[in-house]
Design a protein around this motif. Structure first.
Motif, PDB file in Angstrom:
ATOM      1  N   ASP A  36       0.438  -1.803  -0.172  1.00 50.73           N
ATOM      2  CA  ASP A  36      -0.078   0.287  -0.127  1.00 50.73           C
ATOM      3  C   ASP A  36       1.191   1.511   0.235  1.00 50.73           C
ATOM      4  O   ASP A  36       2.002   1.335   0.328  1.00 50.73           O
ATOM      5  CB  ASP A  36      -0.823   0.109   1.743  1.00 50.73           C
ATOM      6  CG  ASP A  36      -1.710  -1.459   1.354  1.00 50.73           C
ATOM      7  OD1 ASP A  36      -1.985  -2.194  -0.006  1.00 50.73           O
ATOM      8  OD2 ASP A  36      -3.222  -1.389   2.135  1.00 50.73           O
ATOM      9  N   ASP A  37       0.215   2.114   0.394  1.00 46.99           N
ATOM     10  CA  ASP A  37       0.258   3.598   0.119  1.00 46.99           C
ATOM     11  C   ASP A  37       1.185   4.370  -0.803  1.00 46.99           C
ATOM     12  O   ASP A  37       2.279   4.719  -0.913  1.00 46.99           O
ATOM     13  CB  ASP A  37       1.405   3.890   1.252  1.00 46.99           C
ATOM     14  CG  ASP A  37      -0.222   4.044   2.954  1.00 46.99           C
ATOM     15  OD1 ASP A  37      -0.615   3.724   2.467  1.00 46.99           O
ATOM     16  OD2 ASP A  37      -0.096   3.583   3.896  1.00 46.99           O
ATOM     17  N   HIS A 104      -5.858   3.081  -3.423  1.00 43.21           N
ATOM     18  CA  HIS A 104      -6.009   2.934  -2.565  1.00 43.21           C
ATOM     19  C   HIS A 104      -6.900   4.658  -2.091  1.00 43.21           C
ATOM     20  O   HIS A 104      -6.348   5.249  -0.641  1.00 43.21           O
ATOM     21  CB  HIS A 104      -4.816   2.846  -1.643  1.00 43.21           C
ATOM     22  CG  HIS A 104      -4.868   3.066  -0.071  1.00 43.21           C
ATOM     23  ND1 HIS A 104      -5.683   1.752   0.570  1.00 43.21           N
ATOM     24  CD2 HIS A 104      -3.740   2.771   0.220  1.00 43.21           C
ATOM     25  CE1 HIS A 104      -5.190   1.873   1.863  1.00 43.21           C
ATOM     26  NE2 HIS A 104      -3.728   2.841   1.914  1.00 43.21           N
ATOM     27  N   HIS A 108      -5.691   8.999   0.130  1.00 46.89           N
ATOM     28  CA  HIS A 108      -5.756   8.398   1.717  1.00 46.89           C
ATOM     29  C   HIS A 108      -6.587   8.512   2.550  1.00 46.89           C
ATOM     30  O   HIS A 108      -6.457   8.384   3.833  1.00 46.89           O
ATOM     31  CB  HIS A 108      -4.205   8.372   2.262  1.00 46.89           C
ATOM     32  CG  HIS A 108      -3.810   6.825   3.188  1.00 46.89           C
ATOM     33  ND1 HIS A 108      -4.177   6.642   3.841  1.00 46.89           N
ATOM     34  CD2 HIS A 108      -3.499   5.554   2.879  1.00 46.89           C
ATOM     35  CE1 HIS A 108      -4.159   5.168   4.257  1.00 46.89           C
ATOM     36  NE2 HIS A 108      -3.423   4.584   3.966  1.00 46.89           N
ATOM     37  N   HIS A 237       3.703  -2.287   3.009  1.00 46.90           N
ATOM     38  CA  HIS A 237       3.820  -1.137   1.960  1.00 46.90           C
ATOM     39  C   HIS A 237       4.991  -0.670   1.639  1.00 46.90           C
ATOM     40  O   HIS A 237       6.311  -1.090   1.978  1.00 46.90           O
ATOM     41  CB  HIS A 237       3.580  -0.021   4.133  1.00 46.90           C
ATOM     42  CG  HIS A 237       2.420   0.184   4.001  1.00 46.90           C
ATOM     43  ND1 HIS A 237       1.863  -0.965   5.196  1.00 46.90           N
ATOM     44  CD2 HIS A 237       1.218   0.898   4.082  1.00 46.90           C
ATOM     45  CE1 HIS A 237       0.645  -1.199   5.493  1.00 46.90           C
ATOM     46  NE2 HIS A 237       0.262   0.065   4.949  1.00 46.90           N
TER      47      HIS A 237
HETATM   48 ZN   LIG Z   1      -2.226   3.248   3.196  1.00 47.89          ZN
END
Ligand SMILES: [Zn+2]
Length: 325
Positions: A36-37, A104, A108, A237
């Motif tokens: 993620d991210d 995503h 965020h 991440h």
């Molecule tokens: Zn995230």
């Protein structure tokens, strides 16, 4: 009689002379990796060149391990003056290397913190660049990952968001395994920047130990809930911790009997169509969702190492970003 039994065992023992008593084949387990991210969890404190260097190292390790992965993008992180092209290049690395990208949300944004309409707009805004990159690679956007795993404060919001996502062609990407690598990663990246290799090693050792505890806990919870261990989905991440050490992490998982499968294959497991009526202020993994839906909230989760929390708190953090309304 006893003698005859011993004689009857001789051919068997000759065939398998090295078979230890109680030998067990390693458990056959499967897991999908999600990251993620993107383009980077710490995109605010890295320049485009560093993000690309980190991405190249992470993807090379995953390719070497033949581990498929889906990366989830926050497009807001692309918009840094004079660096947009470089940051988009980091996303393209994922697709060029044969990995998949999902949404995503743009900023965020938690579904628990804004109205449903504002959240839906943030989902749509988060598609802009990624959809184009996917199309250039003859792919479609298939997955959405909820920021903070927050899926709505009430069931109506949750179901409305699900219907909205389905109408735009999304499948929600659940998470069943989460060892909070982002919290280790903050401390690790700070140590890396300062060249404190002793602390880096300490963080990695603690991360891998805690990962083992988390897997013990969720594997048991899986068996308690389903009578077997469903194909799992791991949340990681985009960070230097993973770029430098994902091979160590995958080694830990392989030793537990895991093989690495695509998210698509993992979600084909029947477990993912189990009843799920979880709602709450806090995000939670899907094994918790299923357990709580059945009226059996799980107990005795492993305790996150306190010293990492303290170190992380002491770090200078990015200024809070303006909420997307
Ligand atoms: Zn995230």
């Amino acid at each position: 009689m006893r003698l005859r039994l011993i004689f009857s065992l001789i051919p068997f023992l000759t065939l398998f002379p090295f078979l230890p008593i109680n030998a067990q084949a390693p458990a056959h387990r499967q897991i999908a990796i999600t990251i993620d991210d993107l383009p980077a969890a710490s995109a605010h404190s890295m320049n485009g060149a560093e993000i690309n260097e980190m991405t190249a190292k992470l993807l090379a390790a995953l390719q070497k391990e033949k581990a498929p992965a889906v990366g989830f993008v926050n497009e807001r992180k692309l918009y840094k003056f004079s660096e947009v092209d470089d940051r988009i290049r980091a996303l393209n690395q994922w697709l060029d290397a044969g990995f998949e990208l999902g949404n995503h949300t743009f900023g965020h944004t938690s579904l628990n913190n804004v109205t449903l309409q504002a959240w839906e707009e943030d989902v749509i805004r988060g598609e802009t660049v990624t959809r184009i990159l996917l199309a250039q690679h003859h792919m479609k956007m298939r997955y959405l990952r909820h920021p903070y795993l927050e899926t709505g404060r009430d069931l109506q919001t949750r179901r409305d968001a699900e219907a909205f996502l389905a109408s735009r062609g999304y499948r929600i990407a659940p998470v069943t395994m989460d060892a909070w690598d982002w919290q280790f990663a903050g401390v690790y990246e700070d140590a890396r920047k300062r060249g404190d290799s002793a602390l880096q090693q300490q963080v990695v050792a603690s991360y891998l130990t805690y990962t083992g505890q988390v897997f013990d806990y969720y594997e048991k919870l899986s068996r308690d809930l389903f009578g077997y261990e469903p194909r799992q989905v791991l949340l990681l991440h985009g960070s230097w911790l993973e770029a430098d050490h994902i091979t160590d992490l995958l080694d830990v998982l392989r030793k537990r009997g895991y093989e690495f499968v695509t998210l698509h294959d993992a979600l084909a497991d029947d477990a993912y169509s189990s009843p799920d009526e979880y709602v709450g202020e806090e995000g939670a993994g899907w094994l918790e969702h299923w357990a709580i839906t059945r009226g059996r909230p799980p107990l005795n989760a492993p305790v996150f190492p306190q010293w990492v929390i303290e170190r992380d708190k002491a770090l200078p953090h990015a200024p809070p970003e303006a909420p997307i309304l």
